[in-house]
Write an enzyme that holds these catalytic residues in place. Structure first.
Site, PDB file in Angstrom:
ATOM      1  N   GLY A  62       0.827  -1.205   0.000  1.00  0.00           N
ATOM      2  CA  GLY A  62       0.000   0.000   0.000  1.00  0.00           C
ATOM      3  C   GLY A  62       0.855   1.245   0.000  1.00  0.00           C
ATOM      4  CB  CYS A  89       5.328  -4.425   0.420  1.00  0.00           C
ATOM      5  SG  CYS A  89       6.365  -2.968   0.216  1.00  0.00           S
ATOM      6  CE1 TYR A  90       0.922   1.072   5.211  1.00  0.00           C
ATOM      7  CE2 TYR A  90      -0.543  -0.776   5.688  1.00  0.00           C
ATOM      8  CZ  TYR A  90      -0.149   0.526   5.915  1.00  0.00           C
ATOM      9  OH  TYR A  90      -0.811   1.294   6.834  1.00  0.00           O
ATOM     10  CG  HIS A 181       5.395  -6.014  -4.432  1.00  0.00           C
ATOM     11  ND1 HIS A 181       4.127  -5.724  -4.000  1.00  0.00           N
ATOM     12  CD2 HIS A 181       6.176  -4.999  -4.011  1.00  0.00           C
ATOM     13  CE1 HIS A 181       4.134  -4.574  -3.353  1.00  0.00           C
ATOM     14  NE2 HIS A 181       5.363  -4.111  -3.341  1.00  0.00           N
ATOM     15  CD  GLU A 183       2.145  -8.418  -5.343  1.00  0.00           C
ATOM     16  OE1 GLU A 183       2.939  -9.187  -4.759  1.00  0.00           O
ATOM     17  OE2 GLU A 183       1.918  -7.264  -4.934  1.00  0.00           O
ATOM     18  CG  ASP A 240     -17.733  -9.844 -20.599  1.00  0.00           C
ATOM     19  OD1 ASP A 240     -16.931 -10.755 -20.858  1.00  0.00           O
ATOM     20  OD2 ASP A 240     -17.395  -8.683 -20.324  1.00  0.00           O
ATOM     21  CE  LYS A 390     -13.472  -9.985 -21.964  1.00  0.00           C
ATOM     22  NZ  LYS A 390     -14.671  -9.142 -22.099  1.00  0.00           N
TER      23      LYS A 390
END
Ligand code: GLN
Length: 534
Positions: A62, A89-90, A181, A183, A240, A390
């Site tokens: 963050g 991290c944060y 990170h 991710e 969609d 998606k």
């Protein structure tokens, strides 16, 4: 939460608490990619308000500094829940700070970019979090604050040159913190690390697949709608709405009513194509409403892009409401639900933590239709795709035998060709844009480039350009071709067609589309350009 049956009963869930990082949604995605179900909630979430128990909790990064006055803090009750926790991290800084305020300080050197992490060995073994990974791994950092003390009860499980406490773990409880990170793709082994946490440490089962989802979603829809309920939904021929409509049909058959509104600004043969695929191939109960004259009449004389969009949105609701009434009359039953193709990124956008000073934006991906129908008709929303990204929607479509061609279709804007005819829209101009677009797209398909391109179309610029055709001077329209490469539609670059390909497209358009004497290719990136012209 409303009446919704929640997926957490079927799928072990890793809860991601969002502290406002721009990467938080990627944590959720990485976990889904390894078939572990994950959901994100803002860091302000109170444990007491949660109606389900997560298998593990991840605290995201963050923009704040934990020691700042306004910095967000996680509800301490999550630390008492007894499930594994991983702070990123944060999130790491939050874990350290809550134990002692002096543990986190502003660093002297900010650290952005690559770092080499060395996993610590304990009696020959690395910590469970690093199991199966190389001892020395490249990680990606983005922080200014740092841990200056090891919080009580913790030990170091990984270090980098600049961060003595790049990875820490509690000695007896499953609480972990990492400064980097995992991710982002810049941390190549990050996916495996998240798997170690979710599967190895939390014990989450990897059962999140679209074939599992179909079964549980059909059941959820049936429970929600009941044995008599009728559902109405707008379809466009896009991925969609088609996938959502097919799912509704699987769940409640003809009690789902799909409506396709022809606004006079559709692509070449689009209505016929949608009818063929949705009605004939997919067995969806479809009504096509031809409102093209009404739309074109209303667009007459209007050249302002915002007003054009507004008119189309409003008219669409009028037509749709009238159709809803007809369907109700025919069925002698009340339509109670309105289908909306909301996807998980829309949900994330509306709940992500943006800090105390910013108001949280609510999403509406169909331009106010839902709001009006809900207010005017007391319709309730049904959103069968709201948990999906998606790529998951596409996979779901494949599982329900929707053709690869439809599942891979480029996005198409709601107002259709009306915003690809610059300025005032007339039937003749739409016709030119439509023909040119058809030539361009079919040549892209023939060249085998369609799936490499994020979105492609032809637009019409009605400025009069001079040309010489058959030895005669003419003043005619300009066709603008646009095609982009993109991963997420947030940024884009023009697709690098060969000179030869563009020449061929241009020649065909000028020869075959009456009223056009020039063709241009748009070389603008996004930003600063947008994907659509208006
Ligand atoms: N704002 C904190 C720092 O600069 C955390 C950053 C982050 O979570 N990426 O250290």
């Amino acid at each position: 939460m409303s009446t919704e049956v929640i997926p957490h009963n079927t799928f072990d869930t890793i809860l991601v608490l969002d502290n406002g990082s721009q990467y938080t949604h990627l944590i959720t995605r990485r976990l889904r990619e390894i078939n572990v179900y994950s959901e994100m909630l803002p860091c302000t979430q109170k444990l007491a308000d949660l109606t389900w128990k997560p298998k593990g909790v991840i605290l995201s990064g963050g923009p704040y500094s934990v020691y700042e006055k306004d910095a967000p803090h996680i509800d301490p009750a999550f630390f008492e829940l007894g499930v594994p926790i991983l702070g990123i991290c944060y999130g790491l800084q939050e874990i350290a700070h809550r134990l002692h305020a002096d543990n986190v300080v502003a660093g002297t050197a900010r650290e952005y970019g690559h770092a080499d992490l060395q996993a610590t060995r304990f009696g020959g073994h690395v910590d469970k979090l690093f199991e199966g990974l190389e001892d020395a791994m490249t990680v990606w950092m983005s922080h200014g604050d740092k841990l200056c003390n090891l919080p009580e009860g913790f030990h170091t499980i990984g270090t980098t040159k600049n961060s003595e406490y790049a990875a820490i773990a509690h000695k007896t409880e499953p609480v972990y913190g990492i400064q980097f990170h995992p991710e982002v793709t810049h941390t190549p082994q990050g996916g495996q690390l998240l798997k170690n946490f979710a599967v190895g440490i939390c014990g989450a089962s990897q059962n999140w697949t679209m074939s599992e989802f179909i079964g549980q979603e059909i059941k959820r829809i049936r429970d929600l709608v009941g044995p008599q309920g009728q559902v109405l939904g707008a379809v466009s021929g896009g991925v969609d709405s088609t996938v959502a409509a097919k799912l509704m049909t699987e769940a409640i058959g003809d009690r789902f009513h799909a409506v396709l509104v022809d606004n006079g600004c559709m692509r070449l043969n689009e209505c016929a194509l949608v009818k063929k695929v949705l009605q004939d191939q997919l067995g969806i109960n479809l009504t096509v409403v031809d409102a093209s004259e009404e739309f074109l009449a209303g667009l007459k004389g209007e050249s302002d892009p915002e007003k054009k969009r507004k008119f189309i949105g409003g008219k669409f609701i009028d037509v749709f409401e009238a159709e809803a009434k007809k369907i109700e009359a025919q069925n002698n039953g009340k339509v109670e639900f309105f289908l909306q193709g909301t996807l998980y990124p829309d949900v994330i956008e509306s709940i992500s933590f943006k800090g105390p000073s910013q108001t949280i934006k609510t999403h509406h991906n169909v331009g106010g239709i839902a709001e009006r129908l809900m207010a005017g008709h007391g319709l309730k929303l049904i959103e069968p795709l709201r948990e999906l990204f998606k790529d998951e929607v596409r996979e779901l479509g494949r599982q329900m035998n929707i053709s690869a061609e439809l599942v891979g279709r480029h996005p198409f804007p709601g107002p259709g060709l009306a915003i690809r005819v610059l300025g005032e829209v007339t039937k003749e101009k739409v016709e030119m844009a439509r023909k040119a677009d058809n030539i361009f797209i079919s040549m892209i398909r023939e060249a085998g480039l369609y799936d490499d391109i994020g979105q492609a179309y032809a637009a019409l610029d009605p400025s009069r350009a001079v040309g010489v055709m058959g030895d005669k001077r003419v003043y005619a329209n300009i066709i603008l071709l646009r095609a982009i490469s993109t991963r997420d539609f947030m940024t884009a670059t023009p697709y690098p067609f060969s000179y030869e390909f563009l020449t061929k497209v241009s020649t065909r358009i000028v020869n075959e589309v009456d009223g056009v004497c020039r063709v241009c290719y748009d070389f603008t990136s996004k930003p600063p350009g947008t994907i659509e012209m208006e």
